[in-house]
Design a protein around this motif. Structure first.
Motif, PDB file in Angstrom:
ATOM      1  N   LEU A   3       4.590 -22.980 -17.451  1.00 23.60           N
ATOM      2  CA  LEU A   3       3.664 -22.002 -16.883  1.00 23.60           C
ATOM      3  C   LEU A   3       2.681 -21.511 -17.947  1.00 23.60           C
ATOM      4  O   LEU A   3       1.465 -21.420 -17.701  1.00 23.60           O
ATOM      5  N   GLY A  26       2.280 -19.352 -10.224  1.00 22.98           N
ATOM      6  CA  GLY A  26       3.152 -19.924 -11.239  1.00 22.98           C
ATOM      7  C   GLY A  26       4.362 -19.071 -11.501  1.00 22.98           C
ATOM      8  O   GLY A  26       5.477 -19.586 -11.731  1.00 22.98           O
ATOM      9  N   MET A  43       9.552 -24.667 -12.132  1.00 24.96           N
ATOM     10  CA  MET A  43       8.692 -24.760 -13.317  1.00 24.96           C
ATOM     11  C   MET A  43       9.310 -23.922 -14.417  1.00 24.96           C
ATOM     12  O   MET A  43       9.868 -22.851 -14.150  1.00 24.96           O
ATOM     13  N   VAL A  57       8.283 -20.228 -11.369  1.00 25.53           N
ATOM     14  CA  VAL A  57       9.293 -20.053 -12.416  1.00 25.53           C
ATOM     15  C   VAL A  57      10.523 -19.370 -11.832  1.00 25.53           C
ATOM     16  O   VAL A  57      11.678 -19.741 -12.115  1.00 25.53           O
ATOM     17  N   SER A  85       1.061 -29.604 -13.611  1.00 26.00           N
ATOM     18  CA  SER A  85       1.393 -29.245 -12.224  1.00 26.00           C
ATOM     19  C   SER A  85       0.269 -29.691 -11.300  1.00 26.00           C
ATOM     20  O   SER A  85      -0.744 -28.992 -11.172  1.00 26.00           O
TER      21      SER A  85
END
Length: 615
Positions: A304, A290, A299, A294, A184
């Protein structure tokens, strides 16, 4: 050979106090390179193990990502259990590789640490024992011992642990950073910004920790010097009932070292606290971002998890590097101190192309002084000897007498080339002693000093110190010549009896006879006796005097003595005062002259009459 005036080599600079040192840096560790180069192959082995271990560590987060996404995530299908099994097998394989590589790295770098430090200790000790007495006039023994022990221990930690840890964490940091960008880029940019904040306190406190570390080592050296001085003078300390005073003095030195160490520890503790707070703050903040990624579907859960693990690895590497930096800074200070010691040059230089002594004559060596003037390095304004000229023939026995401070012992120190005169020359068998190898010069001279040195070993080895290759029979023969055999035989284990540190189990006269036996075993062409019978009782003096007379046969002997029994037997008596020769002659001629020697003789005759009124 000319009689031109010569200048002695400059006096060695002793190890300087930390206040005199300019601020150094980690660049001081470059001074270790000569000690590291012989073991390049070992470093290469450690490097391979290091890279393998770092690679295995960096593979673990990817395995967790696979496990989460393929085993538990939304994309998991009927074969998810098989995927989980495969991932866990791979994870165990990675852990096995990591364990083997880590063990290999630990063994290799630990060996390197021990080996390099052993080499450094040997090099420093080899260098120190070749220093001239001028070095020890200004340097405490405890200071040198602290550098050989405490400072080298710090270097051992760096070579054996810190370098490896630094390289390992540097690899983890770089590898983890690359994997963070792959996972990321956005979150990586945030975490880098936060990591920069972690580095700032390291830079801020680094110099302070290093300075405090150097001060701490200096204070430990001060305490060691105090302890060494007092332990070597315990009879005097106890005779003057100074036990409590010296205990307080040592306690003060220890407390000074403790205070300095605590300042260093507080600085390190603050640095560690800040690093941990920033590292875990970074992890928590990035985990929060993060989690929202998600939830928004940008993501996966596995990504993550992978990102968090890589972030933990990177943050942990930064924290470890800060710890290593502190250790490296301490070692840099220790390295500076050791390199200072190794850079100290002796005032007495070996000639580049030494001359050889002529073959030994049957009746001993010739010794000549030509216009010798000398001042001690620590007292250059006061001449210990002034314009001395003296010619001692082979086989001659010359006694040197005079009041304390006349320069008698100084002459012996110049003969042995512990110092060089500022002017003039000293020749042994016609060769200027500055042109002789020190081993050859001192090998041709035997000395019985006024202050006898007895080593912490048995009687046999103490006498064998005169000639390491001597057989037991030769040692015993020398002991008999020195009237030492009888009392040695009466010791609990004879010649194998341990004599105690500095010979504490012997009387002063016994120690002196050991020293005489040592000199006789050496069998030199030139024998120097510095008050060789001063500590003997009347019976022992008679025995030793007889032995010395036998030992003087076939060699040149120079005697510093006050006892008439020794002086009267000399071929010639040299009377010194204030560093100059003021009278020369035989006992009878000097008494008739009515000068300094006559006064000294009159005082001693008076003492004899008082001690033996019936004779």
């Amino acid at each position: 050979m000319s009689n031109s005036t010569t200048s002695s080599a400059p006096s060695p600079r002793p190890p300087r106090d930390s206040r005199e040192l300019k601020k150094g840096s980690l660049a001081a560790l470059r001074g270790l390179l000569p000690f590291l180069r012989p073991y390049r192959s070992r470093f290469a082995m450690a490097g391979v193990a290091l890279v393998v271990a770092a690679g295995a560590t960096l593979a673990i987060p990817y395995a967790f990502k696979q496990m989460i996404d393929l085993g538990f995530g939304a994309r998991a299908g009927v074969n998810s259990a098989e995927h989980v099994n495969a991932v866990f097998l791979a994870l165990f394989a990675v852990a096995t590789v990591l364990a083997l590589a880590t063990a290999a790295r630990f063994y290799t770098v630990s060996w390197l640490g021990e080996r390099v430090v052993a080499d450094i200790r040997s090099a420093v000790y080899r260098h120190v024992v070749r220093q001239s007495p001028a070095f020890f006039e200004t340097t405490q023994t405890g200071e040198v011992l602290s550098r050989i022990t405490t400072d080298t221990t710090l270097i051992q930690a760096v070579v054996g642990t810190s370098i490896s840890m630094a390289l390992r964490n540097a690899l983890l940091f770089l590898g983890g950073l690359v994997m963070l960008f792959v996972t990321s880029p956005k979150l990586t940019g945030i975490i880098i910004a936060l990591l920069i904040l972690t580095v700032l306190p390291i830079v801020m406190f680094g110099r302070r920790v290093r300075k405090l570390s150097r001060d701490s080592q200096d204070r430990i050296a001060d305490a060691s010097a105090v302890a060494g001085e007092i332990l070597n003078a315990m009879p005097t300390v106890q005779a003057f009932t100074h036990e409590e005073i010296e205990t307080r003095r040592f306690g003060s030195a220890v407390e000074g070292a403790f205070g300095t160490a605590m300042r260093r520890i507080r600085a390190r503790a603050l640095l560690t606290m800040l690093a941990i707070v920033l590292v875990f703050g970074t992890i928590v903040f990035v985990l929060w971002l993060g989690a929202h990624a998600v939830l928004s579907g940008t993501m996966s859960g596995g990504e993550l998890g992978q990102f968090i693990l890589y972030a933990s690895i990177v943050a942990g590497a930064v924290g470890a590097l800060s710890e290593v930096m502190g250790e490296a800074q301490r070692a840099a200070g220790a390295t500076e101190r050791l390199l200072e010691l190794l850079a100290t040059e002796s005032a007495i230089r070996e000639p580049a192309q030494p001359l050889a002594l002529p073959p030994r004559a049957a009746n001993g060596a010739a010794l000549t002084l030509v216009d010798v003037t000398f001042s001690y390095p620590s007292r250059l304004d006061a001449a210990a000897l002034g314009h001395l000229n003296l010619d001692i023939r082979p086989g001659e026995t010359v006694a040197i007498v005079g009041p304390s401070g006349a320069g008698k012992t100084t002459l012996f120190q110049l003969f042995l080339r512990y110092y060089d005169p500022q002017q003039g020359a000293i020749r042994l068998d016609g060769v200027d002693i500055r042109h002789l190898a020190l081993h050859d010069l001192r090998g041709a001279i035997g000395i019985v000093p006024q202050d006898t040195v007895i080593f912490s070993t048995d009687a046999m080895e103490n006498i064998r110190y005169g000639r390491a290759s001597a057989t037991d029979e030769e040692v015993i023969r020398a002991a008999k010549l020195a009237a030492a055999h009888e009392f040695i035989e009466r010791l609990p284990n004879g010649y194998q009896s341990f004599l105690g540190e500095r010979g504490v189990r012997l009387s002063g006269g016994q120690r002196q006879r050991i020293a005489i036996a040592r000199a006789l075993l050496k069998n030199p062409p030139l024998l120097l006796l510095d008050e060789a019978t001063s500590a003997l009782d009347a019976e022992s003096e008679r025995l030793v005097q007889s032995a010395l007379e036998a030992a003087m046969v076939g060699r040149t002997t120079v005697i510093i003595a006050h006892r008439l029994a020794t002086v009267q037997r000399a071929d010639r008596i040299i009377v010194m005062e204030d560093g100059r020769i003021v009278e020369t002659g035989t006992h009878a001629s000097l008494v008739a002259l009515g000068g300094i020697y006559a006064n000294l003789a009159a005082l001693q005759f008076h003492n004899v009459q008082v001690e033996h009124p019936h004779e």
